[in-house]
Motif scaffolding. Structure first.
Motif, PDB file in Angstrom:
ATOM      1  N   TYR A  33      11.293   5.154  -0.528  1.00 20.33           N
ATOM      2  CA  TYR A  33      10.109   5.676  -1.195  1.00 20.33           C
ATOM      3  C   TYR A  33      10.466   6.683  -2.273  1.00 20.33           C
ATOM      4  O   TYR A  33      11.344   7.514  -2.110  1.00 20.33           O
ATOM      5  N   ASP A  34       9.736   6.621  -3.370  1.00 25.36           N
ATOM      6  CA  ASP A  34       9.833   7.620  -4.423  1.00 25.36           C
ATOM      7  C   ASP A  34       8.855   8.729  -4.054  1.00 25.36           C
ATOM      8  O   ASP A  34       7.643   8.529  -4.090  1.00 25.36           O
ATOM      9  N   MET A  35       9.388   9.880  -3.671  1.00 25.05           N
ATOM     10  CA  MET A  35       8.531  10.956  -3.168  1.00 25.05           C
ATOM     11  C   MET A  35       7.583  11.511  -4.235  1.00 25.05           C
ATOM     12  O   MET A  35       6.640  12.211  -3.914  1.00 25.05           O
ATOM     13  N   LEU A  36       7.859  11.226  -5.494  1.00 25.29           N
ATOM     14  CA  LEU A  36       6.970  11.703  -6.544  1.00 25.29           C
ATOM     15  C   LEU A  36       5.865  10.690  -6.855  1.00 25.29           C
ATOM     16  O   LEU A  36       4.998  10.965  -7.660  1.00 25.29           O
ATOM     17  N   GLN A  37       5.922   9.533  -6.223  1.00 29.27           N
ATOM     18  CA  GLN A  37       4.873   8.543  -6.394  1.00 29.27           C
ATOM     19  C   GLN A  37       3.679   8.961  -5.533  1.00 29.27           C
ATOM     20  O   GLN A  37       3.832   9.273  -4.357  1.00 29.27           O
ATOM     21  N   MET A  38       2.504   8.961  -6.122  1.00 36.07           N
ATOM     22  CA  MET A  38       1.305   9.470  -5.454  1.00 36.07           C
ATOM     23  C   MET A  38       1.054   8.782  -4.113  1.00 36.07           C
ATOM     24  O   MET A  38       0.792   9.446  -3.111  1.00 36.07           O
ATOM     25  N   LEU A  41       3.735   9.833  -1.444  1.00 33.16           N
ATOM     26  CA  LEU A  41       3.608  11.245  -1.098  1.00 33.16           C
ATOM     27  C   LEU A  41       2.391  11.492  -0.211  1.00 33.16           C
ATOM     28  O   LEU A  41       2.491  12.168   0.818  1.00 33.16           O
ATOM     29  N   LEU A  42       1.254  10.914  -0.575  1.00 28.74           N
ATOM     30  CA  LEU A  42       0.036  11.151   0.211  1.00 28.74           C
ATOM     31  C   LEU A  42       0.105  10.477   1.574  1.00 28.74           C
ATOM     32  O   LEU A  42      -0.408  11.010   2.562  1.00 28.74           O
ATOM     33  N   SER A  43       0.766   9.341   1.653  1.00 28.87           N
ATOM     34  CA  SER A  43       0.925   8.671   2.945  1.00 28.87           C
ATOM     35  C   SER A  43       1.792   9.514   3.886  1.00 28.87           C
ATOM     36  O   SER A  43       1.453   9.702   5.055  1.00 28.87           O
ATOM     37  N   ILE A  44       2.881  10.027   3.371  1.00 28.67           N
ATOM     38  CA  ILE A  44       3.765  10.873   4.177  1.00 28.67           C
ATOM     39  C   ILE A  44       3.056  12.167   4.550  1.00 28.67           C
ATOM     40  O   ILE A  44       3.149  12.638   5.690  1.00 28.67           O
ATOM     41  N   LEU A  45       2.316  12.763   3.603  1.00 31.23           N
ATOM     42  CA  LEU A  45       1.568  13.987   3.893  1.00 31.23           C
ATOM     43  C   LEU A  45       0.502  13.745   4.960  1.00 31.23           C
ATOM     44  O   LEU A  45       0.253  14.620   5.794  1.00 31.23           O
ATOM     45  N   PRO A 119      -5.229   2.405 -10.736  1.00 30.15           N
ATOM     46  CA  PRO A 119      -5.885   3.590 -11.320  1.00 30.15           C
ATOM     47  C   PRO A 119      -6.802   4.315 -10.332  1.00 30.15           C
ATOM     48  O   PRO A 119      -6.810   5.547 -10.275  1.00 30.15           O
ATOM     49  N   THR A 120      -7.560   3.554  -9.536  1.00 29.60           N
ATOM     50  CA  THR A 120      -8.452   4.172  -8.552  1.00 29.60           C
ATOM     51  C   THR A 120      -7.650   4.849  -7.453  1.00 29.60           C
ATOM     52  O   THR A 120      -8.016   5.933  -6.981  1.00 29.60           O
ATOM     53  N   THR A 121      -6.544   4.237  -7.049  1.00 29.77           N
ATOM     54  CA  THR A 121      -5.691   4.831  -6.016  1.00 29.77           C
ATOM     55  C   THR A 121      -5.157   6.187  -6.476  1.00 29.77           C
ATOM     56  O   THR A 121      -5.173   7.152  -5.710  1.00 29.77           O
ATOM     57  N   TYR A 122      -4.699   6.256  -7.714  1.00 28.70           N
ATOM     58  CA  TYR A 122      -4.189   7.533  -8.226  1.00 28.70           C
ATOM     59  C   TYR A 122      -5.317   8.550  -8.412  1.00 28.70           C
ATOM     60  O   TYR A 122      -5.140   9.733  -8.114  1.00 28.70           O
ATOM     61  N   ARG A 123      -6.469   8.095  -8.895  1.00 28.35           N
ATOM     62  CA  ARG A 123      -7.604   9.005  -9.091  1.00 28.35           C
ATOM     63  C   ARG A 123      -8.068   9.590  -7.752  1.00 28.35           C
ATOM     64  O   ARG A 123      -8.263  10.797  -7.632  1.00 28.35           O
ATOM     65  N   THR A 124      -8.212   8.746  -6.726  1.00 26.83           N
ATOM     66  CA  THR A 124      -8.637   9.265  -5.424  1.00 26.83           C
ATOM     67  C   THR A 124      -7.539  10.105  -4.772  1.00 26.83           C
ATOM     68  O   THR A 124      -7.831  11.018  -4.017  1.00 26.83           O
ATOM     69  N   GLY A 125      -6.283   9.805  -5.095  1.00 28.53           N
ATOM     70  CA  GLY A 125      -5.184  10.633  -4.593  1.00 28.53           C
ATOM     71  C   GLY A 125      -5.258  12.042  -5.152  1.00 28.53           C
ATOM     72  O   GLY A 125      -5.142  13.025  -4.414  1.00 28.53           O
TER      73      GLY A 125
END
Length: 149
Positions: A33-38, A41-45, A119-125
């Motif tokens: 995983y790229d930890m800077l990918q939204m 990161l949100l899944s791990i968080l 786009p929606t995934t990043y916006r809601t993230g």
């Protein structure tokens, strides 16, 4: 050169309906995983906050047991929760609770079949991250105002 055989290897091999052998994919690990990918990161968080929330419940249980045990035990817990470390833990638990709740609502929206496009995934993230910060700050502002009154 000798080959080492892992018994787990058998679970990675399968057959198609026509009988040809295929290798099943392995599940990715954290190194993939790229930890800077939204999304990563949100899944791990979300998993980390779920675990932190579980640990935080120990503090709630401690507080409830102390309240039932009597004034001396309750005063001890109140002293700890009012210390710098206690306030830091309470602040962290507030952020954890808000993040886990908001991310859970985001997952419920996904369960309903909405918001899968990138786009929606990043916006809601980003909305999840910002809402967590805002709600944590508002919770503490209200708590401080109520405590000062």
């Amino acid at each position: 050169m000798a080959q080492t055989h892992d018994r787990r290897e058998a679970t990675f091999v399968g057959r198609r309906s026509d009988g040809t052998i295929v290798r099943r994919p392995l599940s990715p690990h954290l190194q993939v995983y790229d930890m800077l990918q939204m999304t990563s990161l949100l899944s791990i968080l979300n998993r980390a906050t779920g675990a932190a929330w579980g640990v935080g419940l120990l503090f709630v249980v401690w507080w409830l047991v102390a309240a039932a045990a009597g004034p001396a035990a309750y005063a001890h817990v109140q002293w700890f929760m009012g210390s710098f470390l206690g306030v830091l833990i309470l602040f962290g638990l507030t952020a954890v609770a808000w993040y886990h709740t908001i991310a859970g609502v985001r997952h419920l929206i996904w369960d309903a079949g909405y918001g899968y496009d990138i786009p929606t995934t990043y916006r809601t993230g980003w909305m999840t991250v910002i809402a967590t910060g805002v709600m944590t700050a508002l919770t503490w502002i209200v708590a401080i105002i109520a405590w000062a009154s």
